[in-house]
Design a protein around this motif. Sequence first.
Motif: not given
Length: 169
Positions: A19, A24, A45, A55-57, A95, A98-99, A102, A137
């Motif tokens: 993270v 972000s 990323y 990945m997490r946002g 994102f 990607k994430f 969130w 997400c």
Amino acid sequence: TSRFNTYGDFFRKHFEWAVLENQSKWYYNEPAQGQVTYADADRIYDWCHRYGITMRGHCLFWEVDSFVQDWLKTLDTNPLRAAVESRMDSAVNHFKGKFVHWDIDNEMLPGSFYKDRLGDDIRVWMYQRAHEIDPNCRLFVNEYGVIDGGYNLDACMQLVRWLQDQGAP
């Protein structure tokens, strides 16, 4: 080798998730109104993606006044709402894919910047709109003091139930 290479090697060998600490967050992505950048977040990323690190946002919005950019604090209701909508559309779309998680509206228990200026419904809208943009997400409420002693556990559970009762995914 450089310190980053040593750290990077260690990270790749021992972690499957990451993270971003700041890259972000809105204050990092748009420190001055209209000057949006995701360059540092994208660089991190890309590195994580290259090594299969999920990945997490963290975090799309932050309710605590001291973490809200000064330029946002000067906006009246309608321009602030427009800025929030712009941030939502820009960051979540950027994102998307990607994430996988969130943290949508960070620290809603100790903070209330957006709620105070835009009403209770803004919090529900944030979750609904993020889900509309990126339905794959998973969306999170992020608070501190929930597990380590639990002083926020009951309040956090009430907040989550309220969000869900109001239609937040």
